[in-house]
Design a protein around this motif. Structure first.
Motif, PDB file in Angstrom:
ATOM      1  N   LYS A 183      -4.421  -1.876  13.733  1.00  0.00           N
ATOM      2  CA  LYS A 183      -4.763  -3.277  12.979  1.00  0.00           C
ATOM      3  C   LYS A 183      -3.525  -3.821  12.169  1.00  0.00           C
ATOM      4  O   LYS A 183      -3.866  -4.380  11.306  1.00  0.00           O
ATOM      5  CB  LYS A 183      -6.105  -3.191  12.132  1.00  0.00           C
ATOM      6  CG  LYS A 183      -7.198  -2.510  12.937  1.00  0.00           C
ATOM      7  CD  LYS A 183      -8.616  -2.505  11.950  1.00  0.00           C
ATOM      8  CE  LYS A 183      -9.401  -1.386  12.952  1.00  0.00           C
ATOM      9  NZ  LYS A 183     -10.601  -1.315  12.085  1.00  0.00           N
ATOM     10  N   GLY A 208     -14.377  -3.696  12.521  1.00  0.00           N
ATOM     11  CA  GLY A 208     -14.530  -1.991  12.237  1.00  0.00           C
ATOM     12  C   GLY A 208     -14.995  -1.925  10.748  1.00  0.00           C
ATOM     13  O   GLY A 208     -15.459  -1.022  10.203  1.00  0.00           O
ATOM     14  N   ASP A 262      -4.568  -5.266   0.892  1.00  0.00           N
ATOM     15  CA  ASP A 262      -4.753  -6.536   1.916  1.00  0.00           C
ATOM     16  C   ASP A 262      -6.161  -7.353   1.459  1.00  0.00           C
ATOM     17  O   ASP A 262      -6.141  -8.226   2.074  1.00  0.00           O
ATOM     18  CB  ASP A 262      -4.724  -6.045   3.317  1.00  0.00           C
ATOM     19  CG  ASP A 262      -4.543  -7.273   4.051  1.00  0.00           C
ATOM     20  OD1 ASP A 262      -5.416  -7.160   5.065  1.00  0.00           O
ATOM     21  OD2 ASP A 262      -3.447  -8.160   4.029  1.00  0.00           O
ATOM     22  N   THR A 303      -5.484  -1.263   7.219  1.00  0.00           N
ATOM     23  CA  THR A 303      -5.860  -2.172   5.952  1.00  0.00           C
ATOM     24  C   THR A 303      -6.085  -1.190   4.882  1.00  0.00           C
ATOM     25  O   THR A 303      -6.661  -1.523   3.701  1.00  0.00           O
ATOM     26  CB  THR A 303      -6.882  -3.116   5.828  1.00  0.00           C
ATOM     27  OG1 THR A 303      -8.152  -2.213   6.507  1.00  0.00           O
ATOM     28  CG2 THR A 303      -6.760  -4.089   6.957  1.00  0.00           C
ATOM     29  N   THR A 304      -6.281   0.168   5.164  1.00  0.00           N
ATOM     30  CA  THR A 304      -6.633   1.286   4.080  1.00  0.00           C
ATOM     31  C   THR A 304      -5.554   1.185   2.866  1.00  0.00           C
ATOM     32  O   THR A 304      -4.349   1.466   3.112  1.00  0.00           O
ATOM     33  CB  THR A 304      -6.632   2.623   4.799  1.00  0.00           C
ATOM     34  OG1 THR A 304      -7.641   2.445   5.909  1.00  0.00           O
ATOM     35  CG2 THR A 304      -7.408   3.579   4.020  1.00  0.00           C
ATOM     36  N   GLY A 315     -14.858   3.435  11.888  1.00  0.00           N
ATOM     37  CA  GLY A 315     -14.345   2.159  12.300  1.00  0.00           C
ATOM     38  C   GLY A 315     -12.888   2.042  12.219  1.00  0.00           C
ATOM     39  O   GLY A 315     -12.299   0.917  12.384  1.00  0.00           O
ATOM     40  N   THR A 316     -11.849   2.942  12.325  1.00  0.00           N
ATOM     41  CA  THR A 316     -10.607   2.789  12.056  1.00  0.00           C
ATOM     42  C   THR A 316      -9.856   2.432  13.650  1.00  0.00           C
ATOM     43  O   THR A 316      -8.875   1.833  13.445  1.00  0.00           O
ATOM     44  CB  THR A 316     -10.125   4.091  11.610  1.00  0.00           C
ATOM     45  OG1 THR A 316     -10.128   5.031  12.627  1.00  0.00           O
ATOM     46  CG2 THR A 316     -10.457   4.495  10.591  1.00  0.00           C
ATOM     47  N   ASP A 355      -1.434  -5.714  13.411  1.00  0.00           N
ATOM     48  CA  ASP A 355      -1.287  -7.134  13.934  1.00  0.00           C
ATOM     49  C   ASP A 355      -1.872  -8.228  12.834  1.00  0.00           C
ATOM     50  O   ASP A 355      -1.906  -9.342  13.072  1.00  0.00           O
ATOM     51  CB  ASP A 355      -1.819  -7.380  15.172  1.00  0.00           C
ATOM     52  CG  ASP A 355      -3.588  -6.847  15.308  1.00  0.00           C
ATOM     53  OD1 ASP A 355      -4.235  -7.501  15.924  1.00  0.00           O
ATOM     54  OD2 ASP A 355      -3.824  -5.756  14.846  1.00  0.00           O
ATOM     55  N   GLY A 356      -2.585  -7.434  11.737  1.00  0.00           N
ATOM     56  CA  GLY A 356      -3.054  -8.341  10.815  1.00  0.00           C
ATOM     57  C   GLY A 356      -2.030  -8.546   9.625  1.00  0.00           C
ATOM     58  O   GLY A 356      -0.867  -8.443   9.863  1.00  0.00           O
ATOM     59  N   THR A 357      -2.425  -8.805   8.272  1.00  0.00           N
ATOM     60  CA  THR A 357      -1.397  -9.088   6.998  1.00  0.00           C
ATOM     61  C   THR A 357      -1.137  -7.677   6.233  1.00  0.00           C
ATOM     62  O   THR A 357      -0.318  -7.666   5.597  1.00  0.00           O
ATOM     63  CB  THR A 357      -1.740 -10.141   6.183  1.00  0.00           C
ATOM     64  OG1 THR A 357      -3.311  -9.840   5.940  1.00  0.00           O
ATOM     65  CG2 THR A 357      -1.966 -11.446   6.725  1.00  0.00           C
ATOM     66  N   ALA A 358      -1.905  -6.734   6.753  1.00  0.00           N
ATOM     67  CA  ALA A 358      -1.878  -5.376   6.107  1.00  0.00           C
ATOM     68  C   ALA A 358      -0.436  -4.739   6.485  1.00  0.00           C
ATOM     69  O   ALA A 358       0.035  -4.757   7.639  1.00  0.00           O
ATOM     70  CB  ALA A 358      -2.871  -4.363   6.314  1.00  0.00           C
ATOM     71  N   ASP A 398       0.894  -1.180  -0.112  1.00  0.00           N
ATOM     72  CA  ASP A 398      -0.036   0.031   0.109  1.00  0.00           C
ATOM     73  C   ASP A 398       0.782   1.257  -0.010  1.00  0.00           C
ATOM     74  O   ASP A 398       0.472   2.362   0.409  1.00  0.00           O
ATOM     75  CB  ASP A 398      -0.965   0.149   1.196  1.00  0.00           C
ATOM     76  CG  ASP A 398      -2.065  -0.880   1.027  1.00  0.00           C
ATOM     77  OD1 ASP A 398      -2.592  -1.505   1.716  1.00  0.00           O
ATOM     78  OD2 ASP A 398      -2.595  -0.769  -0.119  1.00  0.00           O
ATOM     79  N   GLU A 427      -6.381  -5.727  19.784  1.00  0.00           N
ATOM     80  CA  GLU A 427      -7.504  -5.075  20.556  1.00  0.00           C
ATOM     81  C   GLU A 427      -7.484  -5.233  22.081  1.00  0.00           C
ATOM     82  O   GLU A 427      -8.515  -4.518  22.649  1.00  0.00           O
ATOM     83  CB  GLU A 427      -8.808  -6.040  20.249  1.00  0.00           C
ATOM     84  CG  GLU A 427      -8.916  -6.131  18.692  1.00  0.00           C
ATOM     85  CD  GLU A 427     -10.112  -7.120  18.296  1.00  0.00           C
ATOM     86  OE1 GLU A 427     -11.412  -6.586  18.451  1.00  0.00           O
ATOM     87  OE2 GLU A 427     -10.310  -8.179  17.689  1.00  0.00           O
ATOM     88  N   MET A 435     -12.869   1.148   1.659  1.00  0.00           N
ATOM     89  CA  MET A 435     -11.436   1.726   1.399  1.00  0.00           C
ATOM     90  C   MET A 435     -10.205   0.911   1.708  1.00  0.00           C
ATOM     91  O   MET A 435      -9.262   1.314   1.798  1.00  0.00           O
ATOM     92  CB  MET A 435     -11.174   2.869   2.513  1.00  0.00           C
ATOM     93  CG  MET A 435     -11.557   2.431   3.882  1.00  0.00           C
ATOM     94  SD  MET A 435     -11.544   4.033   4.854  1.00  0.00           S
ATOM     95  CE  MET A 435     -12.379   3.387   6.741  1.00  0.00           C
TER      96      MET A 435
END
Ligand SMILES: Nc1nc2c(ncn2[C@@H]2O[C@H](COP(=O)(O)OP(=O)(O)OP(=O)(O)O)[C@@H](O)[C@H]2O)c(=O)[nH]1
Ligand SMILES: Nc1nc2c(ncn2[C@@H]2O[C@H](COP(=O)(O)OP(=O)(O)OP(=O)(O)O)[C@@H](O)[C@H]2O)c(=O)[nH]1
Ligand SMILES: [Mg+2]
Ligand SMILES: [Mg+2]
Lengths: 282, 291
Positions: free
Chosen positions: A235, B107, B223, A210-211, A91-92, A237-240, A23, A263, B219
């Motif tokens: 976030k 989220g 990923d 993830t944005t 939701g961020t 801790d994910g794959t993004a 990204d 979290e 958005m």
């Protein structure tokens, strides 16, 4: 002097893929490849070194544009109360991040007050109240559906009368394209200044890790309407990889202060360039 | 704008002749940048453009359009077709209630969408019940209960039990109460969280949902393929909801998710209010991605 190593089509595409899928965006990726090319012309780099050189260039770019230049410890006398607004699109991870930060300061012995200024989203106040409880800090809330500005006002007067060191203001998620909601942020700023002229001392823009490239247009809009002191990227801790923080740093000069890695209340770390570089290059 | 960019490449061709391999490839290189900037996944963009190239090369340029417009039309049609697949109504199960599970990353908009879907189904003659099965997020159950109250939708909540227990209790309550559709809100989770992904599989195995909807944030960037792929492989999702499309995210994640999951994008979330929800329009999304 050996001939400069040329990047063949296949290698070039592989490098582009590493950068783009993180990204970083097309423009920043092209700039990094250009910097790699410069070094290939100037240094004797073997095929095996190409990845290492690109990694160094990313690290250098982040150091120059995203890492914060001074640590909080360098500041002279911290204002009291020190006011932080937590803002961002829906939701961020604003509310969760605010809870983590409140906990950090509380554990460091500072008096913290949370202001529940998201009076709009269903059960937003209940949610942040649970975080206040977990962090062991006080909270100021308004009546359901109250004007967020009035909650900010009440929160800051409470902070002043209680001589609180830190105020953390939770705000409602808002898409940056909604002019009326963005204008509301401007109103929160003006109301805060009525009681604490220098407030907010810090505006944290929380960006979901993830944005994609929309993160840049989010940052531009929030910077324009409320000024953004620093980013929090959540976030991761994910794959993004959270790469959009690089174009944000390059184009807007906004540094990253915190990274959200889960979290739980302790899942917050101060930003370091290597966190991103390692995520991108493994 | 896309047309102007491509016009540059085709200035040689004037309304007749065929699209050659070279000029198609050149023009698609610019399109590639547009797709990547629109957050279409790198590999998905590459594969998609290869297909478009195959379709475009050798095509007769129609007299009424410029070669650039011809390529754009092929692009747009191919993209629309990929994103689309006819909108079919949600599958109902033979036993009552029909169960729909809402799943996805943290989220993304699952709880809000659970309310919206309930409202939508009711307006189509169903009798939905919403099940609050996020036992982890602070005030998640309160959130769904309030959403239900605000729109007079039935919400079943059971605190202090596991998500599975809450879901089974809700299903039984719906069966007894005469609700024909149960929409199950679940906690946001990472696709790399083994324990939580197992929890979803258990839920699926016990609830027998006729639909598992993957709720994806509009958005999301590169990923999107990773989470969509994992949810597809581990859960076999039956549909996707793209949320927050009322913003200005270009939405390339839609193409990535569709390609990788093979599941149709059923709905779009276009706001925070309960009625800000619509059936997904692939042609509108194609326009948005192409900018
Ligand atoms: N895995 C992970 N989840 C996170 C992180 N930060 C927040 N979350 C989760 O993301 C979801 C949304 O977090 P919130 O704090 O409600 O986000 P928000 O920005 O306040 O949302 P709105 O107020 O509705 O705009 C919750 O499920 C959080 O637990 C993180 O760093 N990692
Ligand atoms: N503008 C806009 N906001 C949305 C949309 N869908 C959801 N939201 C907002 O996004 C935020 C997160 O929504 P939730 O429904 O709490 O998301 P969730 O997936 O249930 O979150 P977790 O349970 O923490 O994983 C809230 O502020 C919602 O109001 C949409 O289509 N448009
Ligand atoms: Mg919040
Ligand atoms: Mg939820």
């Amino acid at each position: 002097v050996g001939a400069a190593l040329k990047l063949d089509e296949e290698t070039l595409e592989k490098l582009e893929e590493i950068l783009i899928t993180a990204d970083l965006g097309v423009e920043t990726s092209m700039e990094l490849i250009e910097r790699l090319r410069k070094r290939l012309r100037l240094e004797s780099v073997t095929a095996e070194d190409v990845l290492r050189v690109l990694r160094e260039e990313l690290d250098r770019m982040i150091e120059e544009t995203v890492a914060e230049k001074e640590t909080e410890g360098d500041e002279e006398e911290q204002p009291r109360p020190h006011v932080t607004f937590v803002v961002g699109v829906n939701g961020t991870g604003k509310t969760t991040t605010l809870g983590k930060i409140a906990n950090r300061y509380a554990k460091q012995g500072e008096s913290v007050l949370i202001v529940a200024a998201d009076t709009f989203r269903t059960a937003a106040v209940e949610q942040v109240a649970i975080w206040a409880e977990r962090a062991g800090v006080d909270i100021v809330r308004g009546a359901t559906g109250a004007d967020p500005a009035s909650v900010v006002y009440d929160g800051l007067s409470a902070a002043l009368s209680r001589n609180v060191q830190r105020v953390l203001v939770d705000t409602a998620g808002r898409l940056h394209t909604k002019t009326n909601l963005m204008a509301e942020l401007g109103k929160l700023d003006r109301v805060a200044k009525k009681l604490v002229p220098e407030a907010p001392h810090e505006v944290l823009l929380v960006v979901d890790g993830t944005t994609g490239q929309n993160g840049l247009s989010q940052a531009k809009a929030f910077a324009e309407v409320s000024g953004v002191t620093a980013l929090v990227v959540t976030k991761l801790d994910g794959t993004a990889k959270g790469g959009v923080l690089v174009p944000i740093g390059r184009e807007l000069g906004i540094p990253v202060r915190w990274i959200g890695l889960g979290e739980g209340i302790d899942d917050l770390v101060p930003f370091e360039p290597r966190l991103v570089v390692e995520a991108v290059f493994g | 704008e896309l047309t102007e960019k491509l016009e540059g490449f085709f200035s040689g061709l004037k309304g007749r002749g065929k699209l050659t391999e070279d000029n198609v490839r050149e023009s698609l290189r610019d399109v590639r940048r547009i797709l990547l900037e629109a957050d279409v996944n790198f590999a998905v963009a590459r594969d998609f453009l290869k297909r478009v190239e195959e379709k475009a090369v050798g095509v007769d340029v129609l007299k009424s359009v410029t070669p650039a417009q011809q390529v754009i039309k092929i692009l747009h049609d191919e993209l629309t077709e990929l994103l689309g697949g006819n909108f079919r109504p949600l599958k109902r199960s033979k036993e009552t209630p029909t169960v729909i599970m809402m799943v996805g990353l943290q989220g993304s908009g699952k709880t809000t969408t659970t309310g919206k879907l309930g409202h939508y189904l009711r307006s189509h003659g169903m009798r939905p019940m919403l099940a609050a099965c996020d036992m982890q997020r602070p005030a998640a159950i309160d959130q769904l209960e309030r959403i239900g109250e605000q729109s007079s939708l039935t919400v079943h909540a059971k605190r202090g039990v596991s998500a599975l227990e809450a879901a089974l209790a809700a299903k039984e309550a719906a069966r007894l109460g005469g609700q024909d559709t149960l929409i199950v809100d679940t906690a946001g989770r990472l696709h790399v969280d083994e324990e939580l992904m197992n929890e979803l599989r258990d839920l699926r195995d016990q609830l027998h949902p006729s639909e598992i909807l993957f709720v994806a944030d509009g958005m999301t960037g590169q990923d999107a393929v990773n989470s969509a792929k994992a949810f597809t492989e581990q859960l076999d999702i039956t549909g996707v909801v793209m949320t927050k499309l009322d913003g200005d995210a270009r939405g390339g994640a839609a193409l990535s998710v569709r390609e990788v999951s093979g599941a149709p994008i059923r709905f779009a979330g276009i706001g925070e209010k309960i009625e800000e929800f619509e059936e997904f329009h692939p042609d509108r999304m194609a326009n948005r991605i192409l900018g």
